[in-house]
Design a protein around this motif. Structure first.
Motif, PDB file in Angstrom:
ATOM      1  N   TYR A 314       0.691  -1.149  -0.033  1.00  0.00           N
ATOM      2  CA  TYR A 314      -0.127  -0.125  -0.169  1.00  0.00           C
ATOM      3  C   TYR A 314       0.826   1.291   0.105  1.00  0.00           C
ATOM      4  O   TYR A 314       0.522   2.286  -0.482  1.00  0.00           O
ATOM      5  N   SER A 315       2.050   1.523   0.758  1.00  0.00           N
ATOM      6  CA  SER A 315       2.923   2.468   0.592  1.00  0.00           C
ATOM      7  C   SER A 315       3.258   2.825  -0.563  1.00  0.00           C
ATOM      8  O   SER A 315       3.303   4.016  -0.888  1.00  0.00           O
ATOM      9  N   LYS A 373     -10.114  -4.053  10.238  1.00  0.00           N
ATOM     10  CA  LYS A 373      -9.148  -3.540  10.913  1.00  0.00           C
ATOM     11  C   LYS A 373      -7.844  -3.162   9.787  1.00  0.00           C
ATOM     12  O   LYS A 373      -7.297  -2.168   9.743  1.00  0.00           O
ATOM     13  N   GLU A 374      -7.727  -4.277   9.150  1.00  0.00           N
ATOM     14  CA  GLU A 374      -6.729  -4.280   7.988  1.00  0.00           C
ATOM     15  C   GLU A 374      -6.949  -2.943   6.978  1.00  0.00           C
ATOM     16  O   GLU A 374      -6.147  -2.179   6.580  1.00  0.00           O
ATOM     17  N   GLN A 377      -6.535   0.106   8.940  1.00  0.00           N
ATOM     18  CA  GLN A 377      -4.893   0.500   9.186  1.00  0.00           C
ATOM     19  C   GLN A 377      -4.272   1.238   7.905  1.00  0.00           C
ATOM     20  O   GLN A 377      -3.608   1.974   7.832  1.00  0.00           O
ATOM     21  N   VAL A 378      -4.713   0.489   6.622  1.00  0.00           N
ATOM     22  CA  VAL A 378      -4.053   0.951   5.475  1.00  0.00           C
ATOM     23  C   VAL A 378      -4.560   2.492   5.250  1.00  0.00           C
ATOM     24  O   VAL A 378      -3.977   3.321   4.861  1.00  0.00           O
ATOM     25  N   GLN A 380      -5.708   4.721   7.542  1.00  0.00           N
ATOM     26  CA  GLN A 380      -5.374   5.800   8.467  1.00  0.00           C
ATOM     27  C   GLN A 380      -3.582   5.732   8.589  1.00  0.00           C
ATOM     28  O   GLN A 380      -3.207   6.883   8.325  1.00  0.00           O
ATOM     29  N   LYS A 381      -2.859   4.691   8.417  1.00  0.00           N
ATOM     30  CA  LYS A 381      -1.428   4.777   8.583  1.00  0.00           C
ATOM     31  C   LYS A 381      -0.893   5.053   7.120  1.00  0.00           C
ATOM     32  O   LYS A 381      -0.073   6.040   7.000  1.00  0.00           O
ATOM     33  N   VAL A 382      -1.313   4.370   6.179  1.00  0.00           N
ATOM     34  CA  VAL A 382      -0.627   4.168   4.865  1.00  0.00           C
ATOM     35  C   VAL A 382      -1.046   5.586   4.003  1.00  0.00           C
ATOM     36  O   VAL A 382      -0.384   6.167   3.654  1.00  0.00           O
ATOM     37  N   ASP A 384      -2.550   8.011   5.257  1.00  0.00           N
ATOM     38  CA  ASP A 384      -2.690   9.224   6.270  1.00  0.00           C
ATOM     39  C   ASP A 384      -3.759   9.854   6.120  1.00  0.00           C
ATOM     40  O   ASP A 384      -3.986  10.973   6.278  1.00  0.00           O
ATOM     41  N   ASN A 385      -5.004   9.288   6.463  1.00  0.00           N
ATOM     42  CA  ASN A 385      -6.319   9.497   6.702  1.00  0.00           C
ATOM     43  C   ASN A 385      -6.647  10.375   5.704  1.00  0.00           C
ATOM     44  O   ASN A 385      -7.516  11.210   5.874  1.00  0.00           O
TER      45      ASN A 385
END
Length: 779
Positions: A314-315, A373-374, A377-378, A380-382, A384-385
């Motif tokens: 995802y990054s 959750k996955e 998380q992608v 929000q974190k990857v 960046d919301n």
């Protein structure tokens, strides 16, 4: 031209000054006394001293003489300024000749060495010309001259015009070649480029002049020289350098490896800016690199974007997305790729469990939670919301939770709500298999349940199943904790309001009232000879129970039932007591075997077994006649006892009963006997397993109840809206009903239309005679 005024000779003073300049610019040693003998101050002050003596002359001639002296002062200052400038030009001309044949590193070192020396020497010269800067050049400026600057600024201007313009293209090219060597992992002199860059910047940042506006010719665009003569060629050279490298690398490597390499290249270039160049270059450089690495490679990257999502890289995907964020067609294409290839990960996960999850609430709900959750998380974190990705993931979760392989397999969109309620039942029951795992984090489990609950469209279905299972836990005293139960109900109340959770709370109140009633009955029944007996009395409108047809209560229990009924009628004369035998159970003890087994059975199983206290065998027809249990249900009860080997039937062998024998194959003329040779490893046996026919009937009744309740809720919403509006278009009414009821369930347009027709028949509303699509309220 020679100025001689009362022993003041300009040529003599200039000789002294030029000697000092020779020492300064040719790095000759100079003592402090020699420095002080540089007579710039004398040259600038002699005429001014002459002017001060005018006070002793006649006033009538003072003004004329003052003007003459002002002219003489300006002439001396102007000549000195000109000679200083000419000296610097000649000095640079000599040096320039030495560098014309140089190129590459040699030219770079030549430029840096002479710039550092010239810069330092000009600072020194500016110091001993302080009085000229402060007074002489100021007067020239005030008298109308706009081509004069303080000495250091003038020195930079001379360098710019007489030296820089000659070498700038070759010097810039040498710097770019040196940077290319470093890009290819070569070793370079890291001091040369920063010095060149600093010279370019300082040539446009000459702010030492004390003359306002006069230095604007050089400083109006603070970094323009640096940008025009270095940054622009640098960016163009960088684009050309990396364009071919990017194409070659992508041709021989995967997209993921390419993005890693791109990030490395970008980091290296930004570090180079930080080390050598001006900070302002980082912004256009980043854009150039994005253009080369991303924009120019889009057609090659698009097919690989799908692979990035499938491989959970995802990054790399978000790096690509942010890189083309301002290119509309590119972001649209990537969003489409994301929507088509991100959600299938969740769909695939649900398909893998679709066969087993239909009857496994734990597997179903926890798989959903893992996917949710996955996804987040992608996002929000990857990502960046990022607003788009959060909104899409939220929508995607709602879709796959309500419509997935499990709901399709059973052709029931309500299955998610049912399985979530059953998962809650697993968590909240005593002795459940996963209790040891959840005791510590039960509140977190409840929070996770509410995540799924918020997405469930059929919240009324969840409430029906949840209340049914809560009732069974309370009736059977199977709740792991009253606090857990109340905590879950509070969460439901917070999300859906008081009305949604009111019936659940009323159940708890009924349990408390029933416990007090039972205590009173035990005091009442102390003198009666009845079996140990426990009962729970609840209100019929709060509990999701319906009574089965009555049967003949065994003689051994009849006195107990009559005793409690009499007691209750005395307490509540106007109430009707309905026995829910399908939720009753008890214990029997076997005395005809060596071991005294204790059996936990339903009241129907008890009625069948107690028959054998009188006779050792019966036909199926006789047993059903004596118990009056409905035949279909009776056969299921009998089948469970045959399978437990407590009863035997000569027409049915053990092998048959151990296989998938059908209860409907039991004939009414079969003879049933007590198994006097019954044997088991366990002393206590639980035979009170749920009857499938009862459970299936309960579920069918529950769905019918849900459909009926929905019709009533929709009709009530229509009446409320029409009463407030009086007249309203049918389409607008449908939309308002959907909006009002969306928190409870997904209102389907055909259901709303059907309810509108029912209310028209009941004369709550009518259609306007001339406008059939307009409704009018009647009551």
């Amino acid at each position: 031209m020679t100025h001689t005024v009362n022993n003041f000779n300009f040529n003599d003073i200039w000789i002294k000054i030029s000697e000092g300049l020779e020492h300064i610019y040719h790095s000759k040693k100079m003592s402090p006394n020699e420095y002080c003998e540089i007579m710039v101050y004398n040259c600038c002050t002699h005429a001014r001293l002459q002017r001060n003596s005018l006070g002793r002359e006649r006033i009538s001639t003072r003004n004329n003489r003052q003007n003459n002296l002002h002219d003489r002062e300006n002439a001396a200052d102007a000549e000195l300024y000109t000679k200083l400038k000419d000296y610097l030009k000649n000095y640079l001309k000599e040096i320039r000749e030495k560098g014309l044949a140089l190129e590459g590193d040699s030219l770079l070192r030549f430029y840096v060495k002479n710039w550092e020396h010239y810069h330092f020497s000009s600072k020194v010269t500016n110091g001993f010309c302080h009085y000229l800067n402060r007074h002489g050049i100021r007067q020239l400026y005030d008298s109308g001259r706009r081509d004069v600057y303080e000495i250091f600024t003038m020195a930079l201007e001379v360098w710019l015009l007489d030296f820089f313009q000659t070498f700038q293209s070759q010097v810039t090219l040498a710097c770019l070649q040196l940077i290319d060597v470093e890009r290819q992992s070569g070793a370079i002199n890291t001091q040369l480029i920063p010095t060149v860059v600093q010279s370019y910047i300082e040539l446009a940042l000459c702010e030492n002049s004390l003359l306002p506006n006069n230095s604007d010719q050089i400083t109006s665009s603070r970094l323009q020289i640096y940008k025009d003569y270095f940054e622009v060629p640098f960016l163009q050279h960088t684009k050309q350098f990396y364009r071919q490298k990017a194409t070659d690398f992508l041709r021989h490597n995967s997209t993921s490896e390419y993005f890693k390499k791109v990030q490395q290249w970008i980091d290296e270039e930004l570090y180079r800016v930080q080390s050598y160049l001006h900070d302002s270059t980082s912004v256009p450089l980043t854009e150039i690199l994005k253009q080369v690495f991303i924009h120019d490679q889009l057609e090659a990257i698009y097919p690989e974007a799908k692979t990035l999502l499938h491989d959970k890289k995802y990054s790399d995907f978000i790096f690509l997305f942010k890189s083309v964020n301002h290119i509309k067609h590119a972001t649209v294409q990537l969003k489409k790729i994301f929507e088509e290839n991100f959600c299938p990960k969740g769909i695939e996960s649900m398909e893998r469990i679709s066969t087993t999850a239909i009857d496994d609430p734990k597997l179903y709900v926890e798989t959903i939670l893992d996917i949710h959750k996955e996804f987040f998380q992608v996002a929000q974190k990857v990502f960046d919301n990022d607003e788009y990705f959060i909104a899409f993931v939220d929508k995607a979760c709602g879709n796959f939770i309500n419509h997935n392989a499990v709901t399709v397999a059973v052709d029931n969109a309500r299955k998610s709500a049912e399985l979530l309620a059953r998962y809650c039942d697993i968590l909240l029951r005593k002795r459940n298999k996963i209790k040891s795992e959840i005791d510590i984090d039960i509140e977190e489990k409840f929070n996770q349940i509410m995540i799924v609950f918020n997405y469930i469209k059929d919240k009324d279905v969840f409430e029906k199943f949840y209340s049914k299972m809560l009732a069974k836990r309370l009736i059977g005293k199977l709740s792991a904790s009253k606090d857990y139960e109340e905590s879950m109900i509070l969460r439901l109340k917070h999300v859906c309001g008081f009305a949604y959770a009111s019936r659940l709370q009323k159940m708890f109140q009924d349990v408390s009232v029933s416990e007090k009633l039972l205590d009173e009955y035990r005091k009442y029944s102390t003198k009666e000879n009845i079996v140990d007996f426990s009962v729970m009395v609840v209100s019929s409108n709060s509990w999701p129970f319906s009574a089965l047809p009555n049967f003949i209560i065994p003689t051994e229990l009849k006195q107990t039932f009559e005793s409690f009924t009499k007691f209750y009628i005395q307490q509540h004369n106007e109430r009707k007591l309905t026995w829910l035998h399908q939720h009753s159970n008890g214990e029997l003890q076997i005395f005809y075997t060596d071991k005294k087994y204790i059996l936990r059975v339903s009241i129907y199983q008890m009625a069948v077994l107690l028959l054998f206290n009188k006779l050792s065998s019966y036909t199926v027809e006789q047993m059903q006649d004596k118990t009056q249990i409905k035949i279909d249900f009776f056969l299921q009860v009998l089948y469970s006892l045959l399978k437990s080997k407590l009863l035997t039937c000569s027409e049915i062998t053990d092998n048959k009963i151990d296989e998938d024998y059908n209860k409907n194959d039991i004939k009414m003329n079969y003879t049933i006997r007590i198994n006097e040779n019954f044997c088991s490893k366990n002393i206590r046996l639980n035979l009170n397993v749920p009857c499938k026919s009862v459970e299936q009937r309960d579920i069918e009744n529950l769905h019918r109840t849900i459909d009926g309740d929905r019709q009533i809720i929709i009709q009530a919403a229509i009446v409320r809206i029409m009463k407030a509006r009086q007249t309203l278009k049918s389409a607008l009414l449908e939309q308002e009903v959907i909006q009002q009821l969306s928190k409870s369930f997904e209102s389907i347009i055909p259901s709303i239309k059907k309810c509108i027709d029912i209310l028209i028949e009941k004369e709550y509303i009518e259609r306007q005679p001339n406008e059939q699509d307009t409704l009018r309220y009647l009551r």
